[in-house]
Design a protein around this motif. Sequence first.
Motif: not given
Length: 155
Positions: A22, A25, A75, A97
């Motif tokens: 995360k 991202d 992402k 991703s």
Amino acid sequence: MTLSTQIMTDEQRKSVALEYLKAFDHGGVTSSGGSILDLFSVDAQVYFPKWGLADGHDEIGRMFADVGGTLKAIKHHYSELNWIFSGSDLVVVEGTSHGEHRDGPWRAGAPDWAAGRWCDVFEIRDWKIHRCFIYLDPDYAGQDTARYPWLAEEN
């Protein structure tokens, strides 16, 4: 290598690995607003294809800057992650991703041979990542096709 002082469950190790994904991202920023490097032990090792092995915070930071500097966005698809737990400090996560590299966008499965599928092998203890080996095709935009006859024929 440091001595392990805290026993961690597989779910706790998973939470550290998820925080790492995360943070990527979100431009290297963790959910608490810290640096992605805060997730690593000071003597950690990270491997990335075509970059090599980074030892310690300084080299890992340089690797992340080099690789991250080529990405406009990324992402990870959290709902599709496959987790493998070893019963020890090792955690393997396989996933997909999408995003945009400076050379163009990518999305796992579009086409099937291109970037977007990856596998990370973590060693996590004492709430820190001690080793992260990243396995993926670093040709995010899928431009390296001429060297592969089966791909060159498609284009």
